[in-house]
Design an enzyme around this catalytic site. Structure first.
Site, PDB file in Angstrom:
ATOM      1  N   ASP A  61       0.824  -1.194   0.000  1.00  0.00           N
ATOM      2  CA  ASP A  61       0.000   0.000   0.000  1.00  0.00           C
ATOM      3  C   ASP A  61       0.868   1.257   0.000  1.00  0.00           C
ATOM      4  O   ASP A  61       2.100   1.197   0.106  1.00  0.00           O
ATOM      5  CB  ASP A  61      -0.903   0.012   1.235  1.00  0.00           C
ATOM      6  CG  ASP A  61      -1.802  -1.212   1.277  1.00  0.00           C
ATOM      7  OD1 ASP A  61      -2.117  -1.742   0.198  1.00  0.00           O
ATOM      8  OD2 ASP A  61      -2.177  -1.633   2.389  1.00  0.00           O
ATOM      9  N   TYR A 126       6.106 -10.110   6.453  1.00  0.00           N
ATOM     10  CA  TYR A 126       6.112  -8.670   6.704  1.00  0.00           C
ATOM     11  C   TYR A 126       6.760  -8.387   8.056  1.00  0.00           C
ATOM     12  O   TYR A 126       6.624  -9.162   9.003  1.00  0.00           O
ATOM     13  CB  TYR A 126       4.686  -8.112   6.702  1.00  0.00           C
ATOM     14  CG  TYR A 126       4.132  -7.843   5.323  1.00  0.00           C
ATOM     15  CD1 TYR A 126       4.338  -6.617   4.705  1.00  0.00           C
ATOM     16  CD2 TYR A 126       3.422  -8.820   4.645  1.00  0.00           C
ATOM     17  CE1 TYR A 126       3.836  -6.365   3.438  1.00  0.00           C
ATOM     18  CE2 TYR A 126       2.914  -8.576   3.380  1.00  0.00           C
ATOM     19  CZ  TYR A 126       3.119  -7.342   2.784  1.00  0.00           C
ATOM     20  OH  TYR A 126       2.626  -7.095   1.529  1.00  0.00           O
TER      21      TYR A 126
END
Length: 441
Positions: A61, A126
């Protein structure tokens, strides 16, 4: 045609994300404000004769960084020969460096046309970095205020700095551990416009392979590192899974931090998982900012296709594995049928009176076909539906926890059943949670 796998890292602070948004400029479709768009512009300097399309391995994002992401692209040279991978790496990095674009190509490889950057990725990891002000400084007003406390400039937009003397890393670890395994993460998904699949009942089912919360360290330079270590304790949160929902990682981390700061409880996190719905999100939890999130690792499968195995489960529970011309027996399992399709047909329990079905049955077509007038949902609230204002719904909370009092749930359910039976309505049904991956016989 030749296919190239490009591993790259980037600082996502000033990008709108990795995915390209089409902007028409002088007849060309370019988007220099996305990582994909900037990479596409740089690849055009190699003057390939084909119209190429970059395929992404993982989407990030706006504001999210990547230590190691991957894409693949098909390029055709004018003489038909392949580009040298090292020359592609050098040319791209030269372009990014001269234009001050914060992208760095790590490696370029020539791969078979059967390779796909997204489909061949087995897992993604992540990293989320948190800097917590040490308790001895939390009573100092100057250090508490976000605009006056010390934050190393080296880590600006690289770490989430918080100041809360109630922060307990053990609560953070316990809250994070709840999310490991196979769950419906609908509560932790942000709605993405234009994605029609997110309304499917099975779309939000994901398996998180591993979550770790470990002590981290400052990434500041020598001048700032001493002060950074003096004021802050660093924590590294790593989440590994095959795939994630839109904003899932940031929303999960925000909920865990809220639990660590005692703004919500571990039970609240459990309820978000057990009752997956947009309304289950706790208002006291805040979505963690994007700038402290890093895509740090991609695990890929082999480039070429490998012989596959097929597992057959028979009605008596016996199983065999077939691989080519060979077969072997494996331990028995329960005799259920694997079925990931939505269960959209309710079962008739009492003729002309009662139906039992999963939340997949909560659809206008089902209501009209079976003349449903009332819906009782237990455990999971029925998804929103339109076009049937005459249908009356009742939801009874029933968390999958040892302390849940089932007697209260049964009492409330029985009262509703008796009230509906007294009205003389002929058709109604109970919506129960669907168990993903297993159809109950």
């Amino acid at each position: 045609m030749n296919r190239y796998l490009i591993n790259l890292s980037y600082v996502g602070t000033h990008f709108r994300g990795i995915q390209k948004n089409l902007i028409r400029d002088n007849g060309r479709l370019e988007d220099p404000q996305s990582v994909e768009g900037a990479l596409e512009i740089a690849l055009k300097k190699f003057r390939p004769v084909n119209e190429f399309k970059i395929k992404l391995s993982s989407r990030t994002d706006a504001g999210v960084h990547a230590l190691n992401n991957a894409v693949h692209v098909d390029l055709e040279r004018h003489n038909g020969k392949p580009y040298e991978p090292d020359k592609v790496t050098q040319g791209l990095n030269r372009t990014f460096g001269s234009q001050k674009i914060p992208i760095r190509v790590l490696r370029t490889r020539h791969v078979p046309l059967t390779f796909h950057a997204r489909l061949c990725a087995k897992s993604r990891t992540y990293l989320y970095r948190v800097g917590v002000l040490r308790p001895e400084f939390c009573d100092d007003p100057e250090q508490i205020h976000p605009f006056t406390r010390f934050i190393p400039i080296d880590e600006h937009d690289r770490c989430y700095f918080i100041a809360n003397k109630n922060f307990d890393p053990d609560r953070l670890k316990r809250a994070a551990a709840l999310c490991e395994g196979y769950h419906d993460f609908r509560t932790f998904m942000a709605i993405a416009r234009g994605n029609q699949w997110q309304q499917m009942p099975t779309y939000t089912l994901r398996r998180i392979e591993r979550i770790t919360v470990e002590r981290g360290s400052s990434m500041a330079s020598a001048f700032s590192r001493e002060l950074a270590d003096r004021y802050y304790e660093y924590w590294d949160i790593r989440i590994k899974a095959r795939s994630f929902l839109y904003n899932q990682v940031r929303r999960m981390v925000g909920a865990w931090i809220a639990a660590a700061e005692a703004r919500i409880t571990e039970r609240d996190v459990q309820q978000m998982l057990t009752v997956p719905a947009k309304s289950s999100w706790c208002d006291q939890a805040v979505v963690a900012p994007a700038y402290a999130l890093f895509l740090c690792q991609l695990q890929k499968s082999r480039h070429s296709l490998q012989p596959t195995e097929t597992t057959v489960t028979y009605m008596d529970g016996s199983r065999k594995v077939f691989r080519g011309e060979m077969e072997r027996d494996i331990p028995k399992r329960l005799g259920f049928i694997i079925d990931n399709s939505p269960d959209q047909v309710p079962a008739c329990v009492l003729s002309q009176f009662l139906y039992l079905g999963s939340q997949d049955c909560v659809r206008r077509e089902v209501f009209e076909k079976y003349e449903i007038s009332h819906v009782l949902s237990v455990g999971i609230e029925t998804p929103p539906f339109e076009g049937c204002p005459q249908v009356q719904c009742k939801f009874i909370e029933c968390l999958d926890l040892p302390e849940t009092d089932l007697a209260v749930v049964i009492k409330q359910s029985s009262e509703f059943i008796e009230d509906v039976a007294g009205t003389g309505d002929a058709f109604w049904f109970i919506a129960m949670p669907a168990f993903p991956g297993q159809r109950r016989l």
